[in-house]
Design a protein around this motif. Sequence first.
Motif: not given
Lengths: 404, 105
Positions: A160, A163-164, A195, A197-198, A325
């Motif tokens: 997470a 990705r951020g 996860h 979806e992101r 997230y």
Amino acid sequence: MKRFIIVGAGQAGLQVAESLRRGGFDGEVLLVGEEASLPYQRPPLSKKYLLGEVEAPRLLFRPADHYAKLGIACHLGVPVAKLDKENRIVYLADGAELCYDRLALTTGARVRELTVPGAGDPRVCYLRGLNDAENLRVRLSQARRVAIIGGGFIGLEVAAIARGLGCEVAVLETQSRVLQRVVAPVVSDFFARIHRERGVNIQLAQQVSAIDATPDALTIITADGSSVVADLIVAGIGVLPNIELARASGLLCDGGIVVDEFARTSDPSIVSAGDCTMHRNLLYPRPHRIESVQNAVDQAKVAAGTLLDHPVAYAQVPWFWSDQYDFKLQMTGISTGYDELVLRGEPEKGAFSVFYYADERLIAADSINRPAEHMVSRKLIATPGGCYPKAQLADTAIDLKTIF
Amino acid sequence: MPKITFIDLDGQQHVTDVAIGLSVMEGAIANGVPGILAICGGSCACSTCHAYVDDAWAGVVGAPNEIEDATLELANDRKPLSRLTCQIVVTPELDGLVIHVAKND
Ligand SMILES: Cc1cc2nc3c(=O)[nH]c(=O)nc-3n(C[C@H](O)[C@H](O)[C@H](O)COP(=O)(O)OP(=O)(O)OC[C@H]3O[C@@H](n4cnc5c(N)ncnc54)[C@H](O)[C@@H]3O)c2cc1C
Ligand code: FES
């Protein structure tokens, strides 16, 4: 004057020291730790710290002068190399010898390392301590493609964050679902979905067989012959309890330092608490080992009570949290052996709870963005004989607090 | 830096300077205020940083959000002005704030 020594200056070790002072102990308290830092919080290492939102000084549990004020002497940066329990002496790696009247072992756990060919490359990272986190933070800022081996809490939290930070992220998990060991399929599916979806490439049932390291890239080869290319690999494949010191001294160990419900080891002068223990909790029929803040703190309090000859049995409901997230997972109880699930709310909407039953008894609950339900669950599970109307639990129109 | 006064369970006052952006809990910890334990390190998961906002400051500090409100359910002696100090971020407006430490264990 009596001298109590605590080996391992982490969350449990600090708690033992503070609880000794709160309990009125006026002898010497020595906290010996292998890490150079004063005791600090680990949970933010895979959350805010990794994201760059907080810096290391803010992770310290207590400021430096607190220890002197409480009369806790810290010996940091040197591990205990040997324990002679017959003569009650601990030997530090730098040659120092310290005698004790009573001892607490709070040595925690260390990461399990990957053993596949190529795993020794410095771009293969782990996350347990501040040093690891510092290293990982720098490497993450330079990486474009990150592959995470292991879909457990650490792996998913790091995914997470990565990705951020804008990295391309893949997660490889050997089991058929993420978080398989600890949550029901509905919760695993939820986390895999958020996860994906992101943009995280979650690959299940993937066994890593080798890492091919070239100056430009790391290529993970899996057992089915597929591959994932990355600049950085983070392995989160579990931990091993630090029991070597205890075992070599002759203390009983079995998947952890074995302690009873009073945190007593097989030696009457030695207690143990936290991630390193295979322990009894009176709420459960069998011993277990748990890695959590709750267990480190609550068991350390029990250990301190025993050291002070005020034994109080360990009987606390476990709880744990994980942030990914904008989702906060809060877990309580132990779901192992459940035979029925009750779902409250809709996972599609991003906020729900799952209640685990065994023999009609509520034994555990996982709540996602449902803090009130988590808190009620913690109380319910602590209440013996907990048998609650399932249809009402599942009905979100009914406020949980009003059912019980 | 804003000044925050903590009054502990023994009635003792601790006048502290806390940097803007830190939480009130971090201010208490950094200054060794007894009774603020904060075992979850500010993750709003443990309720051991529970305290009461002084009456005079109720309007300035405001009310807890949903997560905090739920977590407060675990706190001892919850009152209308109960807050988890890890969830109060220090701002210039909080200069002079008075906080009464609750019974945490
Ligand atoms: C990245 C990360 C995220 C986490 N997130 C969460 C979370 O969200 N929620 C949650 O509940 N839990 C979380 N945890 C787990 C939690 O942090 C641990 O359960 C807790 O820190 C355990 O405390 P402990 O004192 O038993 O062990 P540790 O914190 O591991 O401390 C043990 C200490 O002993 C030292 N030591 C070991 N051997 C020796 C020796 N021979 N001599 C001297 N010193 C020694 C070690 O160096 C270490 O400093 C997380 C852990 C990590 C790593
Ligand atoms: S520090 Fe745990 S809730 Fe505030």
